[in-house]
Scaffold this active site. Sequence first.
Site, mmCIF file in Angstrom:
data_model
loop_
_atom_site.group_PDB
_atom_site.id
_atom_site.type_symbol
_atom_site.label_atom_id
_atom_site.label_comp_id
_atom_site.label_asym_id
_atom_site.label_seq_id
_atom_site.Cartn_x
_atom_site.Cartn_y
_atom_site.Cartn_z
ATOM 1 N N SER A 7 0.860 -1.188 0.000
ATOM 2 C CA SER A 7 0.000 0.000 0.000
ATOM 3 C C SER A 7 0.889 1.228 0.000
ATOM 4 O O SER A 7 1.653 1.444 0.951
ATOM 5 C CB SER A 7 -0.878 0.014 1.253
ATOM 6 O OG SER A 7 -1.366 1.328 1.439
ATOM 7 N N HIS A 32 -1.493 -1.257 -4.193
ATOM 8 C CA HIS A 32 -2.744 -0.885 -3.518
ATOM 9 C C HIS A 32 -2.756 0.627 -3.288
ATOM 10 O O HIS A 32 -1.838 1.179 -2.670
ATOM 11 C CB HIS A 32 -2.807 -1.643 -2.188
ATOM 12 C CG HIS A 32 -4.056 -1.423 -1.386
ATOM 13 N ND1 HIS A 32 -5.221 -2.120 -1.613
ATOM 14 C CD2 HIS A 32 -4.312 -0.596 -0.341
ATOM 15 C CE1 HIS A 32 -6.151 -1.742 -0.740
ATOM 16 N NE2 HIS A 32 -5.622 -0.811 0.044
ATOM 17 N N ASP A 34 -4.792 3.764 -1.655
ATOM 18 C CA ASP A 34 -5.813 4.118 -0.673
ATOM 19 C C ASP A 34 -6.312 5.528 -0.917
ATOM 20 O O ASP A 34 -5.564 6.487 -0.747
ATOM 21 C CB ASP A 34 -5.220 4.032 0.738
ATOM 22 C CG ASP A 34 -5.016 2.601 1.178
ATOM 23 O OD1 ASP A 34 -5.994 1.839 1.147
ATOM 24 O OD2 ASP A 34 -3.874 2.243 1.544
ATOM 25 N N MET A 36 -8.676 8.474 0.246
ATOM 26 C CA MET A 36 -9.383 8.928 1.457
ATOM 27 C C MET A 36 -9.834 10.368 1.293
ATOM 28 O O MET A 36 -9.082 11.196 0.770
ATOM 29 C CB MET A 36 -8.450 8.842 2.659
ATOM 30 C CG MET A 36 -7.867 7.460 2.875
ATOM 31 S SD MET A 36 -6.744 7.483 4.272
ATOM 32 C CE MET A 36 -6.301 5.756 4.377
ATOM 33 N N HIS A 65 -8.677 1.331 -3.570
ATOM 34 C CA HIS A 65 -9.562 1.146 -2.408
ATOM 35 C C HIS A 65 -10.172 2.503 -2.080
ATOM 36 O O HIS A 65 -9.483 3.399 -1.584
ATOM 37 C CB HIS A 65 -8.692 0.588 -1.256
ATOM 38 C CG HIS A 65 -9.374 0.506 0.071
ATOM 39 N ND1 HIS A 65 -8.689 0.273 1.245
ATOM 40 C CD2 HIS A 65 -10.684 0.600 0.418
ATOM 41 C CE1 HIS A 65 -9.544 0.241 2.259
ATOM 42 N NE2 HIS A 65 -10.756 0.439 1.778
ATOM 43 N N MET A 67 -12.076 4.925 0.000
ATOM 44 C CA MET A 67 -12.626 5.254 1.330
ATOM 45 C C MET A 67 -13.179 6.667 1.239
ATOM 46 O O MET A 67 -12.674 7.603 1.873
ATOM 47 C CB MET A 67 -11.510 5.150 2.382
ATOM 48 C CG MET A 67 -11.132 3.717 2.701
ATOM 49 S SD MET A 67 -9.535 3.595 3.528
ATOM 50 C CE MET A 67 -8.466 3.626 2.113
ATOM 51 N N MET A 136 -11.417 -5.281 6.121
ATOM 52 C CA MET A 136 -10.544 -4.370 6.864
ATOM 53 C C MET A 136 -10.192 -5.025 8.199
ATOM 54 O O MET A 136 -11.080 -5.396 8.969
ATOM 55 C CB MET A 136 -11.241 -3.032 7.142
ATOM 56 C CG MET A 136 -11.428 -2.111 5.946
ATOM 57 S SD MET A 136 -9.923 -1.745 5.010
ATOM 58 C CE MET A 136 -8.840 -1.051 6.271
ATOM 59 N N ASP A 174 -6.683 -6.184 4.684
ATOM 60 C CA ASP A 174 -6.018 -4.878 4.681
ATOM 61 C C ASP A 174 -5.962 -4.289 6.087
ATOM 62 O O ASP A 174 -6.999 -4.015 6.694
ATOM 63 C CB ASP A 174 -6.826 -3.949 3.743
ATOM 64 C CG ASP A 174 -6.192 -2.581 3.559
ATOM 65 O OD1 ASP A 174 -5.092 -2.344 4.082
ATOM 66 O OD2 ASP A 174 -6.823 -1.745 2.877
#
Length: 216
Positions: A7, A32, A34, A36, A65, A67, A136, A174
């Site tokens: 990640s 990966h 992330d 956010m 991913h 979020m 998660m 994750d």
Amino acid sequence: MKKILPSILSADFSKLGEEIKQVESFGADIIHCDIMDGSFVPNISFGPKIVSWVNRITDLPLDVHLMINHPEKYITEFHAAGADMISVHFENNYHLDRVIHSIKDLGIKAGVVLNPATPVFMLEDILGICDYVLLMSVNPGFGGQKFLDNSLRKIAELKSMITGRGFKTLIEVDGGVDLSNIKNISQAGADMFVCGSSIFNSPDRKEIISKMRSLI
Ligand code: DX5
Ligand code: ZN
């Protein structure tokens, strides 16, 4: 084959290109990313522009991913940026079936993410169309948190749901994945292992990745 997904949240962004090239050369399988928004989770990371730069410097597939609230608004943009897999959270989607189909219609893999407090039985009516489920194993928002041990039970429960129904859905885990727990996570039934701080904060990333590979 089981896969290791560094990640980049824990990478050094002042030299992101080198960081990615390095883990790629050390045998990482998928990158990966992330995303956010400071609303769904209490942290802000980066958006599609950075993902498109990441895509330019690596041949590895990109796992995005999300979020973020209203992920449906950004799926086309992340696909255009180079995402090969996109996952959205169960907890903030009113029309999850529609969102998953809209990802799959783009010809890429679609995943549903469950927070630690969401039970796996909530997947009952969506599992059949998911390419993967991301469990998660920390509360989302930050790298470097401790793996929550009840995640092992959830992985095993999900694995038996998948095999019991004859699905091919993969399980991604994750949060807090490191050398001390990756073997148990794998034995519980996980297929994909997201590792942020355990890889990027290690002085010997090559050794960590190869040790992880031998344990999964
Ligand atoms: C947390 C993110 C993770 C994070 C994992 O919200 O979804 O992908 O980068 O970091 P580690 O492996 O350090 O827990
Ligand atoms: Zn993540």
